[in-house]
Design a protein around this motif. Structure first.
Motif, PDB file in Angstrom:
ATOM      1  N   ASN A  37      -4.547  -5.743  -5.496  1.00  0.00           N
ATOM      2  CA  ASN A  37      -5.096  -4.556  -4.838  1.00  0.00           C
ATOM      3  C   ASN A  37      -4.888  -4.562  -3.327  1.00  0.00           C
ATOM      4  O   ASN A  37      -5.209  -3.564  -2.665  1.00  0.00           O
ATOM      5  CB  ASN A  37      -6.598  -4.454  -5.143  1.00  0.00           C
ATOM      6  N   PHE A  38      -4.402  -5.680  -2.771  1.00  0.00           N
ATOM      7  CA  PHE A  38      -4.139  -5.727  -1.326  1.00  0.00           C
ATOM      8  C   PHE A  38      -2.999  -4.757  -1.011  1.00  0.00           C
ATOM      9  O   PHE A  38      -2.024  -4.660  -1.759  1.00  0.00           O
ATOM     10  CB  PHE A  38      -3.753  -7.137  -0.886  1.00  0.00           C
ATOM     11  N   GLY A  39      -3.099  -4.072   0.116  1.00  0.00           N
ATOM     12  CA  GLY A  39      -2.157  -3.018   0.444  1.00  0.00           C
ATOM     13  C   GLY A  39      -0.694  -3.385   0.326  1.00  0.00           C
ATOM     14  O   GLY A  39       0.107  -2.635  -0.244  1.00  0.00           O
ATOM     15  N   ALA A  40      -0.294  -4.551   0.846  1.00  0.00           N
ATOM     16  CA  ALA A  40       1.121  -4.941   0.837  1.00  0.00           C
ATOM     17  C   ALA A  40       1.616  -5.287  -0.562  1.00  0.00           C
ATOM     18  O   ALA A  40       2.816  -5.191  -0.839  1.00  0.00           O
ATOM     19  CB  ALA A  40       1.341  -6.131   1.772  1.00  0.00           C
ATOM     20  N   PHE A  41       0.700  -5.685  -1.460  1.00  0.00           N
ATOM     21  CA  PHE A  41       1.089  -6.097  -2.808  1.00  0.00           C
ATOM     22  C   PHE A  41       0.927  -4.989  -3.841  1.00  0.00           C
ATOM     23  O   PHE A  41       1.580  -5.010  -4.890  1.00  0.00           O
ATOM     24  CB  PHE A  41       0.234  -7.296  -3.259  1.00  0.00           C
ATOM     25  N   LYS A  42       0.043  -4.048  -3.575  1.00  0.00           N
ATOM     26  CA  LYS A  42      -0.298  -3.027  -4.568  1.00  0.00           C
ATOM     27  C   LYS A  42       0.920  -2.209  -4.974  1.00  0.00           C
ATOM     28  O   LYS A  42       1.622  -1.668  -4.135  1.00  0.00           O
ATOM     29  CB  LYS A  42      -1.387  -2.111  -4.000  1.00  0.00           C
ATOM     30  N   GLY A  43       1.166  -2.160  -6.279  1.00  0.00           N
ATOM     31  CA  GLY A  43       2.298  -1.401  -6.799  1.00  0.00           C
ATOM     32  C   GLY A  43       3.642  -2.061  -6.623  1.00  0.00           C
ATOM     33  O   GLY A  43       4.676  -1.486  -6.967  1.00  0.00           O
ATOM     34  N   THR A  44       3.674  -3.286  -6.091  1.00  0.00           N
ATOM     35  CA  THR A  44       4.939  -3.994  -5.876  1.00  0.00           C
ATOM     36  C   THR A  44       5.473  -4.523  -7.207  1.00  0.00           C
ATOM     37  O   THR A  44       4.745  -5.207  -7.932  1.00  0.00           O
ATOM     38  CB  THR A  44       4.726  -5.180  -4.902  1.00  0.00           C
ATOM     39  N   PRO A  45       6.746  -4.218  -7.562  1.00  0.00           N
ATOM     40  CA  PRO A  45       7.287  -4.685  -8.837  1.00  0.00           C
ATOM     41  C   PRO A  45       7.136  -6.194  -9.048  1.00  0.00           C
ATOM     42  O   PRO A  45       6.951  -6.653 -10.177  1.00  0.00           O
ATOM     43  CB  PRO A  45       8.765  -4.279  -8.762  1.00  0.00           C
ATOM     44  N   ALA A  46       7.197  -6.976  -7.957  1.00  0.00           N
ATOM     45  CA  ALA A  46       7.117  -8.432  -8.079  1.00  0.00           C
ATOM     46  C   ALA A  46       5.824  -8.919  -8.708  1.00  0.00           C
ATOM     47  O   ALA A  46       5.771 -10.034  -9.242  1.00  0.00           O
ATOM     48  CB  ALA A  46       7.282  -9.066  -6.705  1.00  0.00           C
ATOM     49  N   MET A  47       4.773  -8.102  -8.658  1.00  0.00           N
ATOM     50  CA  MET A  47       3.503  -8.539  -9.228  1.00  0.00           C
ATOM     51  C   MET A  47       3.524  -8.529 -10.748  1.00  0.00           C
ATOM     52  O   MET A  47       2.626  -9.081 -11.390  1.00  0.00           O
ATOM     53  CB  MET A  47       2.364  -7.672  -8.695  1.00  0.00           C
ATOM     54  N   ASN A  48       4.552  -7.932 -11.334  1.00  0.00           N
ATOM     55  CA  ASN A  48       4.742  -8.005 -12.783  1.00  0.00           C
ATOM     56  C   ASN A  48       5.634  -9.196 -13.102  1.00  0.00           C
ATOM     57  O   ASN A  48       6.671  -9.380 -12.491  1.00  0.00           O
ATOM     58  CB  ASN A  48       5.407  -6.721 -13.304  1.00  0.00           C
TER      59      ASN A  48
END
Length: 197
Positions: free
Chosen positions: A81-92
């Motif tokens: 949920n942190f702004g820089a990470f939110k929605g980033t493909p790498a988190m999958n």
């Protein structure tokens, strides 16, 4: 003495570096280090290192940790949920690997360094030109999760570097505003406590 009602979900430290090559471009390196002293999953350390933010399932996107249940919870409920990470493909498809040791050197008046060893690599993160620390309280409506009150002490760094086995990772911090305070996207965050009302 006043006391916060609710439940302390976790407390500890969470310095980070969100680095860009072009101030107007995308982030190219994302690092978030957690040193947790209180949580439902106990104590532990976790380094979330995203070297290919736009690629899902890439081996360079890894979380090094000595407490995997804690790390998975922190990433699912907080870092995602942190702004820089939110929605980033790498988190999958993020990869998890063991952390062997963490060493802290320096101080917050000059250069502060966290060195993490695990998965056959050594990651060093250094914050330099550190500004004056300030304390803040983010209410539920303004916290990253939208479910917690977040208390923390922050200090921005004018310069930062991150290396893997001595090789520098790309990017540098950019200026940003935090509750009216000018800092950068490389920062120290100490005494961080997330309270669920």
């Amino acid at each position: 003495m006043p006391a916060y009602p609710g439940t302390v979900d976790w407390s500890g430290e969470n310095p980070g570096m969100y680095l860009k090559e072009d101030p107007n471009g995308p982030f190219v390196t994302l690092l978030s280090f957690f040193r947790v002293v209180v949580s439902p999953h106990g104590r532990g350390n976790a380094l979330l290192m995203v070297r290919r933010p736009q690629e899902s399932g890439h081996a360079d996107n890894v979380c090094l940790t000595d407490n995997e249940p804690l790390a998975r919870w922190l990433i699912a409920d907080y870092a995602s949920n942190f702004g820089a990470f939110k929605g980033t493909p790498a988190m999958n498809g993020l990869r998890y690997a063991g952390l062997d040791r963490v060493t802290t050197t320096g101080d917050t008046s000059s250069t502060y360094t966290e060195t993490v060893v695990g998965d056959g690599m050594e990651v060093a993160m250094s914050w330099m030109d550190i500004g004056t620390p300030f304390a803040l309280e983010l209410p539920v409506a303004h916290s990253a999760t939208g479910k917690h009150i977040m208390l923390s002490l922050f200090a921005g760094a004018g310069r930062a570097s991150a290396t893997v086995d001595g090789r520098p990772l790309p990017g540098k911090p950019i200026p940003r505003d935090m509750v009216g305070r000018p800092i950068t996207t490389a920062f120290l965050a100490f005494s961080e406590t997330w309270i669920r009302p």
